[in-house]
Design a protein around this motif. Structure first.
Motif: not given
Lengths: 110, 215
Positions: A37, A56-58, A60, A106
């Motif tokens: 990121a 956001s990794l969650e 993608k 978030k």
């Protein structure tokens, strides 16, 4: 007549700028760690049109908030992500303010 | 004894490298400092002009815990990302590297030219990490290879702005008469943003610690 034409063109350009997407949302494969990121954010902030970046990794997700009236071409975005070492799956332009996107990301955390 | 000492030097250098990718990201600088089991300190700086290449160097100072031998190695190295797979929820990489350095110490006179070559394959999701690495070092006076396997598990999925935590087990085998059998270690890795801290203990009860910063 010339003045009228110029005025009309100016108005059309202003209108076009006002309907520009506020945010570019990209789905990116290979996002598994903070360093990924960090590298992507660094590349995207080099664009003069970039106002803000959310990763956001969650989800993608890589999102770029654009400065008023400015844009970044899809080809440039793909090139930037490729040069950062990642693969872009999709690019979508939305009117979602980056603050809302950040909040949504978030709230949706696991 | 000379071969053993140089081998120990190589092994200790690898303690830090084994857990970190040799290239962080394009246009990124990596600074690393490490304290290894009371016998080494190391500083490294790498710059990646592209996402698949990094260049830099480092300095390593070794103080054997079994003898009074001391080694100092300064080196330059080039790292190359041979192949990357960006999957839906994972990433896999194959790296290769090579470098040259100079070694001084109290078991030989003058300065030796040291050569280095290695490769690493890794696979990572946000919960699972695995890497296999082989690293060779040689000179006119020594040659050895160190193979390292790491398996990691994250207790939760971290995100960009959160703290990442990983528990890792490591197994390592040495050639060149450095170490008999397989050395194992347990490590705790924490990172957030561009800062990375790692600490662990070997089966010999020695502390390993590392700090790394990417910017």
């Amino acid at each position: 007549m010339k003045l009228l034409s110029r005025l009309l063109i100016s108005l059309l350009l202003a209108a076009a700028a006002s309907v520009h997407a506020a945010t570019i949302e990209m789905t990116v494969n290979g996002l598994v760690c903070a360093f990924c990121a960090q590298g992507i954010e660094k590349q995207l902030r080099k664009f003069p049109a970039t106002a803000d970046v959310v990763v956001s990794l969650e989800h993608k997700l890589v999102a770029v908030a654009l400065k008023d009236g400015q844009d970044i071409a899809d080809a440039e975005l793909r090139r930037a992500l490729t040069n950062a070492g990642y693969a872009v799956k999709s690019i979508q332009r939305t009117d979602t303010p980056i603050a809302d996107l950040r909040k949504r990301v978030k709230q949706a955390k696991p | 004894m000379f071969r053993w000492s140089i081998g120990l030097a190589g092994a200790l250098v690898l303690v830090g490298r084994a857990v970190a990718k040799p290239i962080a990201f394009a246009d990124g600088t990596t600074v690393m400092v490490e304290y290894g089991a009371g016998t080494m300190t190391e500083e490294q700086v790498f710059y990646a002009p592209r996402y698949d290449v990094s260049v830099g160097g480092g300095h390593l100072e070794l103080d054997s815990d079994e003898t009074t031998k001391v080694r100092r190695i300064s080196y330059a190295r080039l790292n190359y990302l041979v192949r990357r797979w960006n999957l839906d929820d994972a990433q896999a990489n194959v790296f290769a590297w090579g470098g040259l350095g100079s070694a001084t110490g109290d078991t030989f006179s003058g300065t030796l030219l040291a050569e280095n070559a290695g490769a690493q394959a890794d696979y990572e999701t946000r919960r699972v990490y695995a890497s296999l690495k082989t690293d060779w070092q040689g000179s006119s006076a020594f040659s050895h290879r160190i193979d390292t396997l790491q398996l990691g598990l994250a207790p939760y999925k971290h995100d960009y702005d959160g703290l990442a935590s990983w528990f890792l087990v490591q197994a390592r085998q040495y050639t060149g008469g450095i170490h008999r059998g397989v050395e194992s270690a347990l490590l705790l890795r924490l990172f957030k943003g561009g800062a990375w801290v790692e600490a662990g203990v070997t089966n010999g009860g020695n502390l390993q610690a590392m700090a790394m910063f990417n910017f």
